[in-house]
Design a protein around this motif. Structure first.
Motif, PDB file in Angstrom:
ATOM      1  N   TYR A 309       0.831  -1.205   0.000  1.00 33.56           N
ATOM      2  CA  TYR A 309       0.000   0.000   0.000  1.00 33.56           C
ATOM      3  C   TYR A 309       0.863   1.251   0.000  1.00 33.56           C
ATOM      4  N   GLU A 310       0.630   2.118  -0.964  1.00 32.15           N
ATOM      5  CA  GLU A 310       1.344   3.386  -1.051  1.00 32.15           C
ATOM      6  C   GLU A 310       0.372   4.504  -0.710  1.00 32.15           C
ATOM      7  N   MET A 311       0.591   5.150   0.429  1.00 27.94           N
ATOM      8  CA  MET A 311      -0.300   6.205   0.888  1.00 27.94           C
ATOM      9  C   MET A 311      -0.125   7.465   0.041  1.00 27.94           C
ATOM     10  N   THR A 312      -1.242   8.079  -0.309  1.00 29.52           N
ATOM     11  CA  THR A 312      -1.240   9.339  -1.040  1.00 29.52           C
ATOM     12  C   THR A 312      -2.078  10.352  -0.280  1.00 29.52           C
ATOM     13  N   ASN A 313      -2.029  11.603  -0.712  1.00 30.88           N
ATOM     14  CA  ASN A 313      -2.832  12.633  -0.045  1.00 30.88           C
ATOM     15  C   ASN A 313      -4.324  12.342  -0.171  1.00 30.88           C
ATOM     16  N   HIS A 314      -4.715  11.821  -1.331  1.00 24.34           N
ATOM     17  CA  HIS A 314      -6.132  11.478  -1.499  1.00 24.34           C
ATOM     18  C   HIS A 314      -6.550  10.383  -0.524  1.00 24.34           C
ATOM     19  N   ALA A 315      -5.721   9.335  -0.399  1.00 24.46           N
ATOM     20  CA  ALA A 315      -6.039   8.253   0.533  1.00 24.46           C
ATOM     21  C   ALA A 315      -6.063   8.779   1.963  1.00 24.46           C
ATOM     22  N   LYS A 316      -5.122   9.658   2.284  1.00 25.44           N
ATOM     23  CA  LYS A 316      -5.092  10.236   3.628  1.00 25.44           C
ATOM     24  C   LYS A 316      -6.397  10.975   3.927  1.00 25.44           C
ATOM     25  N   GLU A 317      -6.870  11.782   2.970  1.00 25.74           N
ATOM     26  CA  GLU A 317      -8.118  12.524   3.169  1.00 25.74           C
ATOM     27  C   GLU A 317      -9.287  11.579   3.451  1.00 25.74           C
ATOM     28  N   GLN A 318      -9.296  10.443   2.767  1.00 24.46           N
ATOM     29  CA  GLN A 318     -10.373   9.485   2.986  1.00 24.46           C
ATOM     30  C   GLN A 318     -10.265   8.836   4.364  1.00 24.46           C
ATOM     31  N   PHE A 319      -9.068   8.437   4.750  1.00 23.70           N
ATOM     32  CA  PHE A 319      -8.890   7.801   6.059  1.00 23.70           C
ATOM     33  C   PHE A 319      -9.195   8.762   7.208  1.00 23.70           C
ATOM     34  N   MET A 320      -8.974  10.046   7.005  1.00 21.49           N
ATOM     35  CA  MET A 320      -9.260  11.022   8.060  1.00 21.49           C
ATOM     36  C   MET A 320     -10.754  11.055   8.413  1.00 21.49           C
ATOM     37  N   LYS A 321     -11.592  10.627   7.476  1.00 23.31           N
ATOM     38  CA  LYS A 321     -13.029  10.608   7.734  1.00 23.31           C
ATOM     39  C   LYS A 321     -13.417   9.581   8.789  1.00 23.31           C
ATOM     40  N   LEU A 322     -12.516   8.647   9.078  1.00 20.18           N
ATOM     41  CA  LEU A 322     -12.811   7.607  10.059  1.00 20.18           C
ATOM     42  C   LEU A 322     -12.711   8.120  11.495  1.00 20.18           C
ATOM     43  N   GLU A 342      -5.146   6.231  17.088  1.00 19.21           N
ATOM     44  CA  GLU A 342      -3.863   6.894  17.314  1.00 19.21           C
ATOM     45  C   GLU A 342      -3.073   6.986  16.003  1.00 19.21           C
ATOM     46  N   TYR A 343      -3.112   5.923  15.224  1.00 21.94           N
ATOM     47  CA  TYR A 343      -2.407   5.901  13.943  1.00 21.94           C
ATOM     48  C   TYR A 343      -2.960   6.980  13.011  1.00 21.94           C
ATOM     49  N   LEU A 344      -4.288   7.117  12.975  1.00 24.50           N
ATOM     50  CA  LEU A 344      -4.907   8.117  12.105  1.00 24.50           C
ATOM     51  C   LEU A 344      -4.602   9.533  12.578  1.00 24.50           C
ATOM     52  N   LEU A 345      -4.560   9.747  13.888  1.00 26.33           N
ATOM     53  CA  LEU A 345      -4.238  11.075  14.416  1.00 26.33           C
ATOM     54  C   LEU A 345      -2.807  11.461  14.067  1.00 26.33           C
ATOM     55  N   ARG A 346      -1.900  10.501  14.099  1.00 30.18           N
ATOM     56  CA  ARG A 346      -0.527  10.791  13.696  1.00 30.18           C
ATOM     57  C   ARG A 346      -0.449  11.065  12.193  1.00 30.18           C
ATOM     58  N   MET A 347      -1.271  10.329  11.429  1.00 34.16           N
ATOM     59  CA  MET A 347      -1.291  10.523   9.980  1.00 34.16           C
ATOM     60  C   MET A 347      -1.706  11.944   9.619  1.00 34.16           C
ATOM     61  N   GLN A 348      -2.551  12.570  10.447  1.00 38.43           N
ATOM     62  CA  GLN A 348      -2.988  13.933  10.190  1.00 38.43           C
ATOM     63  C   GLN A 348      -1.815  14.902  10.038  1.00 38.43           C
ATOM     64  N   MET A 349      -0.751  14.636  10.756  1.00 41.50           N
ATOM     65  CA  MET A 349       0.401  15.530  10.790  1.00 41.50           C
ATOM     66  C   MET A 349       1.396  15.238   9.668  1.00 41.50           C
ATOM     67  N   GLN A 350       1.133  14.209   8.887  1.00 38.75           N
ATOM     68  CA  GLN A 350       2.072  13.816   7.846  1.00 38.75           C
ATOM     69  C   GLN A 350       1.593  14.282   6.470  1.00 38.75           C
ATOM     70  N   SER A 351       2.525  14.404   5.567  1.00 41.24           N
ATOM     71  CA  SER A 351       2.193  14.718   4.180  1.00 41.24           C
ATOM     72  C   SER A 351       2.632  13.561   3.293  1.00 41.24           C
TER      73      SER A 351
END
Length: 448
Positions: A309-322, A342-351
């Motif tokens: 799995y390669e995370m992208t900004n689009h995927a990040k935006e979708q996961f943030m909805k959780l 916790e993983y999703l909250l940390r992801m918020q700070m990443q690009s």
């Protein structure tokens, strides 16, 4: 488990199940032969095997049906079977049969057609039961049909995510289960087909969750197909958002008494019927919701999935909805979701990059073949297949119909079915809890 007359026995004995499974051919039925007398006999075998598999799992007994499918290497043909019926539904029933006028097709009964449509759910129910086990999943992988099953599940979950509250409300409304006065048999059957498809889509959620449980032992091509081609993680996120198995009534008389969130009366689809949920239990997860959360967790935390799995900004935006769905009540029910939050909250700070990186190396990709081969073999024949089937298979004589109805009723003439049927039966007249089953059809229930 006992009944009034004593212990509840098996629906099939081991020798019967082995005889059924060993008789199955490795190649699926040709599309043209779906609905034929030989195919209907096969359907009866599959239905009985499915019932026995569910009964064994429910009663925590020896799951010999699963073991026999593995031993005889017949799980692959089951996958091909469910894809064949799906293709028949799309290309023959939906495209031609259900659009025929009365002068073209006016059968005395739509029972043969109903059994054909229901076969997809029957096979999928069997797959859902046996693929829970690692041996069965490994056998399916060895058969080379898991890629096709991945794509099948993806198509079903896309359909599920496209359904809104009005769709599911109509499908599972008890009043809508009866035929309308101004409705033809074929129109009524078309509505029944919608419910069957929705039930199949719900079962596919469990199958996808079983995929995630066995990511470490699945072929790399299957893991890649799930994550890259089918984008299954994001599809599951969309299902959390749309939740077609939940309906809220904003016009409820109780609106003013219920503090947000959520407003209004909340009902959830449980055991194929709507149940009103008390305000205190609104965030209590149903089985289908729990399956989705567990699958998302596995996709994000499994080492095998992470490598693909390669995370992208689009995927990040979708996961943030959780994040908004992961409240304390939900996390308490599945503690591992705390780690997910916790993983999703940390992801918020990443690009992340806007798109996945393109590989500079040649890529050899294995492709699903079953549906593609079936479509290629029948590419110009769909109309002629529909005409042939309505003439030879779906317009039964009175004698054929009596025999078919007797066989159909015998499939459900067992006390053991009361153990595996979901929930408390409802009266077909008033929708109250029912205790009396029709002695003729074995399917209809009455409260008095």
């Amino acid at each position: 488990m006992t009944s009034d007359s004593g212990p509840i026995g098996d629906i099939l004995m081991y020798p019967e199940a082995e005889a059924y499974i060993s008789s199955f051919e490795r190649k699926p039925f040709p599309i043209k032969d779906i609905g034929s007398p030989r195919w209907l006999q096969y359907h009866e075998y599959i239905e009985k095997l499915s019932q026995q598999a569910v009964l064994s799992a429910t009663m925590k007994q020896n799951e010999f049906v699963m073991e026999l499918f593995v031993e005889h290497e017949k799980i692959g043909p089951l996958v091909a079977d469910v894809i064949g019926v799906e293709l028949w539904r799309d290309r023959v029933f939906n495209a031609y049969i259900c659009k025929m006028e009365a002068k073209q097709f006016n059968p005395k009964s739509t029972l043969p057609l109903y059994m054909t449509l229901y076969h997809e759910a029957c096979v999928l129910n069997l797959l859902e039961t046996i693929l829970y086990h690692s041996d069965a999943m490994s056998s399916a992988a060895e058969s080379g049909t898991l890629l096709d099953l991945c794509d099948y599940c993806q198509r079903q979950l896309v359909f599920l995510s496209s359904c809104d509250q009005d769709d599911t409300d109509a499908i599972y409304d008890p009043k809508m289960s009866m035929q309308k006065e101004d409705e033809t048999d074929l129109q009524y059957l078309t509505r029944q087909a919608s419910k069957i498809r929705f039930d199949c889509a719900l079962k596919c959620v469990s199958v996808v969750r079983y995929f995630t449980d066995h990511l470490s032992s699945l072929p790399i091509s299957v893991v890649s197909r799930l994550i890259k081609n089918n984008e299954m993680p994001l599809l599951l996120v969309q299902l959390v958002q749309s939740a077609p198995w939940v309906k809220r009534d904003p016009k409820s008389d109780e609106l003013e008494k219920l503090p947000p969130p959520p407003p209004g009366r909340v009902c959830k689809l449980i055991d194929q019927k709507w149940e009103q949920i008390p305000q205190s239990d609104v965030y209590k997860l149903t089985n289908i919701e729990g399956q989705i959360w567990l699958a998302i967790y596995q996709f994000l935390f499994s080492p095998e999935a992470n490598r693909k799995y390669e995370m992208t900004n689009h995927a990040k935006e979708q996961f943030m909805k959780l994040i908004g769905h992961l409240n304390d009540v939900v996390v308490d029910q599945i503690p591992s979701l705390g780690q997910l939050k916790e993983y999703l909250l940390r992801m918020q700070m990443q690009s992340f990059p806007d798109q996945a990186a393109n590989s500079s190396h040649p890529i050899i990709e294995q492709l699903p073949e079953i549906r593609m081969q079936m479509e290629s073999a029948n590419e110009t024949k769909w109309a002629s297949i529909a005409k042939y089937q309505v003439t030879n298979y779906f317009s039964p004589s009175d004698e054929d119909l009596r025999k078919l109805a007797t066989n159909f009723a015998s499939l459900y003439d067992s006390e053991a079915l009361d153990v595996i049927l979901p929930g408390i039966p409802k009266c077909c007249i008033c929708s109250s809890d029912a205790s009396k089953r029709c002695s003729k059809c074995k399917m209809t229930w009455y409260c008095s």
